[in-house]
Design a protein around this motif. Structure first.
Motif, mmCIF file in Angstrom:
data_model
loop_
_atom_site.group_PDB
_atom_site.id
_atom_site.type_symbol
_atom_site.label_atom_id
_atom_site.label_comp_id
_atom_site.label_asym_id
_atom_site.label_seq_id
_atom_site.Cartn_x
_atom_site.Cartn_y
_atom_site.Cartn_z
ATOM 1 N N ALA A 230 -27.069 34.529 19.031
ATOM 2 C CA ALA A 230 -25.683 34.914 18.784
ATOM 3 C C ALA A 230 -24.790 33.693 18.552
ATOM 4 C CB ALA A 230 -25.156 35.743 19.958
ATOM 5 N N LEU A 231 -24.921 32.671 19.400
ATOM 6 C CA LEU A 231 -24.080 31.470 19.255
ATOM 7 C C LEU A 231 -24.380 30.724 17.967
ATOM 8 C CD1 LEU A 231 -24.178 30.187 22.942
ATOM 9 C CD2 LEU A 231 -22.150 30.957 21.712
ATOM 10 N N PHE A 232 -25.658 30.641 17.594
ATOM 11 C CA PHE A 232 -26.019 29.960 16.351
ATOM 12 C C PHE A 232 -25.503 30.737 15.144
ATOM 13 C CE2 PHE A 232 -29.106 28.754 12.984
ATOM 14 C CZ PHE A 232 -28.849 27.391 12.967
ATOM 15 N N THR A 233 -25.627 32.057 15.178
ATOM 16 C CA THR A 233 -25.144 32.881 14.071
ATOM 17 C C THR A 233 -23.636 32.779 13.921
ATOM 18 O OG1 THR A 233 -26.971 34.441 14.425
ATOM 19 C CG2 THR A 233 -25.104 35.219 13.135
ATOM 20 N N LEU A 234 -22.904 32.826 15.034
ATOM 21 C CA LEU A 234 -21.447 32.689 14.983
ATOM 22 C C LEU A 234 -21.033 31.314 14.461
ATOM 23 C CD1 LEU A 234 -20.371 34.422 18.317
ATOM 24 C CD2 LEU A 234 -19.872 35.200 15.995
ATOM 25 N N SER A 235 -21.773 30.292 14.845
ATOM 26 C CA SER A 235 -21.457 28.936 14.378
ATOM 27 C C SER A 235 -21.652 28.829 12.875
ATOM 28 C CB SER A 235 -22.329 27.910 15.109
ATOM 29 O OG SER A 235 -22.079 27.914 16.494
ATOM 30 N N LEU A 236 -22.741 29.370 12.368
ATOM 31 C CA LEU A 236 -22.980 29.360 10.923
ATOM 32 C C LEU A 236 -21.870 30.112 10.182
ATOM 33 C CD1 LEU A 236 -26.839 29.946 10.555
ATOM 34 C CD2 LEU A 236 -25.580 27.793 10.376
ATOM 35 N N TYR A 237 -21.471 31.234 10.741
ATOM 36 C CA TYR A 237 -20.399 32.014 10.117
ATOM 37 C C TYR A 237 -19.104 31.204 10.062
ATOM 38 C CZ TYR A 237 -16.710 35.508 9.670
ATOM 39 O OH TYR A 237 -15.602 36.197 9.261
ATOM 40 N N ASN A 238 -18.764 30.524 11.146
ATOM 41 C CA ASN A 238 -17.537 29.727 11.173
ATOM 42 C C ASN A 238 -17.602 28.535 10.231
ATOM 43 O OD1 ASN A 238 -16.062 31.282 12.963
ATOM 44 N ND2 ASN A 238 -16.830 30.234 14.778
ATOM 45 N N ILE A 239 -18.795 27.930 10.112
ATOM 46 C CA ILE A 239 -18.945 26.808 9.178
ATOM 47 C C ILE A 239 -18.710 27.278 7.757
ATOM 48 C CG2 ILE A 239 -20.627 25.203 8.176
ATOM 49 C CD1 ILE A 239 -21.854 24.967 10.974
#
Length: 245
Positions: A230-239
């Motif tokens: 979840a944290l990695f996916t959210l980070s990619l989305y924000n990038i």
């Protein structure tokens, strides 16, 4: 093969360039070492006391090491526009961010063994379930790293990332069962504990050293894995939303 070469070169570059930056030395190395020494000396070097403290100081070492690392590598490169050059490389964004975070994960795992090595000279660790302890360290390091990535993406300065990180780090020390059992927390705070990844990692570590754990190991492992994804996916989305036009 090209993707593997790109991954390895990015990882090596970060290790050479950032591992000895002042924020990493202070928050990633000195703070966990001082924290470990303080608790172990206070424990009176009793076997049971040291084993009960080992999960907490180990998790704190990982948490501060990984988040400090990402605050420097990602935030500094974004500010100096070198991250934009990496985005032009013929590698996927997912692989690029895995490369950027792998160094922090390794750094966190290495940090975790600082208190383990100290405890080795002070107590008998033969009863530790290493097949549970080591996977727990890796998952905690991964979840903490992706939390650091999520924070680093949200700010533009290194000092902002460090300050924002403390907003998560210090409450987790007291809410995740590292030193104070979750069952001893006020009723209103207990649900908050289960919203934090470190709670499940601490539960695994306590169980691996023969302490009391709340949840089944498979649930702890599954929850930590879910937090990582979840944290990695959210980070990619924000990038993609904030940095890629």
């Amino acid at each position: 093969m090209k993707q593997l070469t790109a991954f390895w070169n990015i990882l090596l570059k970060d290790m050479r360039t950032y591992y000895l930056k002042p924020p990493n030395i202070s928050w990633g190395l000195i703070f966990p070492l001082a924290w470990t020494a303080m608790f172990f000396v206070r424990s009176g070097r009793g076997l049971e006391s040291i084993l009960s403290l080992l999960p907490g100081v180990t998790a704190v070492s990982i948490l501060f090491g990984t988040t400090s690392m990402l605050a420097v590598t990602v935030t500094f490169e974004k500010k100096n526009r070198s991250f934009e050059r990496l985005l032009l490389a013929p590698v996927s964004l997912k692989l690029l961010m895995i490369s950027k975070t792998s160094g922090a994960i390794l750094f966190g795992v290495a940090n975790a063994f600082v208190p383990v090595i100290i405890a080795f000279f002070l107590a008998d660790l033969s009863g530790v379930i290493w097949l549970l302890f080591i996977p727990a360290l890796i998952l905690i390091a991964t979840a903490s790293t992706f939390l650091g990535l999520f924070i680093a993406v949200a700010v533009s300065e290194v000092f902002e990332a460090q300050t924002f990180s403390n907003f998560f780090r210090f409450p987790m020390i007291f809410l995740c069962g590292l030193f104070i059992p979750v069952e001893s927390l006020p009723l209103l705070l207990r649900p908050v504990s289960f919203l934090l990844p470190l709670t499940y990692g601490a539960d695994l570590l306590h169980g691996s050293v023969g302490g009391v754990h709340m949840l089944p190991y498979i649930l702890d492992l599954g929850a930590l894995t879910l937090f990582c994804v979840a944290l990695f996916t959210l980070s990619l989305y924000n990038i993609k939303r904030r940095w890629i036009i």
